[in-house]
Design an enzyme around this catalytic site. Structure first.
Site, PDB file in Angstrom:
ATOM      1  CB  SER A   1      75.114 -27.209  70.918  1.00 24.51           C
ATOM      2  OG  SER A   1      76.454 -26.811  70.849  1.00 24.51           O
TER       3      SER A   1
ATOM      4  CE1 TYR B   1      73.653 -23.506  66.826  1.00 26.48           C
ATOM      5  CE2 TYR B   1      75.652 -23.529  68.148  1.00 26.48           C
ATOM      6  CZ  TYR B   1      74.655 -24.206  67.472  1.00 26.48           C
ATOM      7  OH  TYR B   1      74.655 -25.577  67.456  1.00 26.48           O
TER       8      TYR B   1
ATOM      9  CE  LYS C   1      71.351 -25.855  68.456  1.00 28.18           C
ATOM     10  NZ  LYS C   1      70.378 -26.724  67.742  1.00 28.18           N
TER      11      LYS C   1
END
Length: 336
Positions: free
Chosen positions: A124, A149, A153
């Protein structure tokens, strides 16, 4: 190739499975159906004429996941499975670290054991944090992430890179996507968020279909074309096609590559809103709210590397993204 797709019944995963099948690959899906539905398999079959193999397995269940590897001779893995809500990750960080890191390590260990050497990882643009100027370039490296989050990643990228440094026969492409929106042109598959949507277009879609009263626009005093935040939105089908090119690239190149997947230009919140109004033929009410902490003004990709290495360039514009999203939303309403 025979390809394992984790999270293959999810939003991006399902579209990628369609493109993989249509490109002639054999697809096996692993998904725990936490944020998706089993009837997605019917939709994929309706689009492609082929039903992918499916295992209802959680990647945290290493024993269950190993049975999938035992029963299949995989040549590659595309790894989507993971929790993905930024706000939720702040509230329950340990759950995100357990699922997105421990689950991924289970997968990578089994890939090593069964000598599956080709990987595409669903990363991302959040890994850039807010440390760099736009357009974001792969050469910037990893920034300071602003939520768990994004950190999961970032950690996955580091783990995969170290894993491949230790084994020169491995290959991985880490795709840093920007903002996927839209739906398949058939109207059969698209994004169905749980609860209140975290992303702009699903929220607009729910306002357009009467499920919500108005859109909340978080800030209109940024230094942008109309004061609202600007993001790089990419059609989910374009993104899915990029995965096909990425896994084929991985199969013929060793090492690790980081590649942005976006359109290379940004649209403001109000530009997206007006494109959706055009698609649905009605005015969509909105209210301006205060800025959200942590939001940045502008975010879009430098896409040169994707063009050079993958021969990939996004095709669909914002109008098509909104038209396809609205078609899927209308079909969803009919089914309910």
């Amino acid at each position: 190739m025979k390809i394992l797709v984790t999270g293959g019944t999810g939003y991006i995963g399902s579209h990628t499975c369609v493109e993989l099948i249509q490109a002639g690959h054999e697809v096996v899906i692993v998904d725990n159906l936490y944020n998706s539905s089993i009837d997605v398999l019917d939709k994929i079959e309706a689009i492609c004429g082929v039903r992918p193999s499916f295992y209802e397995v959680d990647i945290l269940d290493k024993e269950g996941l190993e049975k999938v590897f035992e029963e299949n001779d995989f040549e590659a893995v595309i790894h989507f499975a993971g929790y993905k809500a930024v706000g939720e990750s702040v509230a329950i960080p340990l759950t995100y670290y357990e699922n997105n890191i421990a689950g991924s390590i289970n997968l990578y260990q089994l890939m090593k054991k069964y000598e599956v050497r080709n990987l595409v990882f669903s990363s991302s643009a959040t890994v850039y944090g807010d440390d760099f100027e736009v357009p974001f370039k792969e050469e910037y490296g990893l920034g300071t992430t602003t939520n768990p989050y994004g950190t999961t990643k970032k950690m996955n990228e580091m783990i995969i890179t170290d894993m491949n440094l230790a084994d020169k026969n491995n290959s991985a492409v880490l795709l840093r996507y920007f903002n996927p929106i839209g739906a398949h042109h058939s109207g059969l598959i698209g994004e169905i968020p749980n609860g209140i949507p975290n992303n702009l277009v699903p929220y607009i879609a729910q306002v357009a279909s009467g499920q919500r009263d108005y859109l909340r626009v978080w800030g209109n005093d940024y230094d942008t074309v109309d004061g609202t935040g600007v993001r790089d939105y990419i059609h989910v089908v374009d993104l899915a096609k990029a995965h096909v090119k990425a896994i084929e690239y991985a199969a013929s190149h060793k090492g690790t590559e980081v590649i942005n997947i976006g359109t290379g230009r940004g649209y403001s919140v109000l530009e997206v809103l007006h494109a959706y109004e055009k698609a649905c033929g009605q005015e969509i009410p909105y209210q301006i709210m205060d800025r959200r902490p942590g939001d940045i003004a502008v975010c879009y990709a430098d896409t040169k590397k994707a063009e050079e290495l993958l021969n990939f360039k996004a095709v669909y514009d914002i109008d098509r993204m909104c038209e396809d999203s609205y078609r899927f939303t209308c079909n969803l309403q009919k089914d309910r």
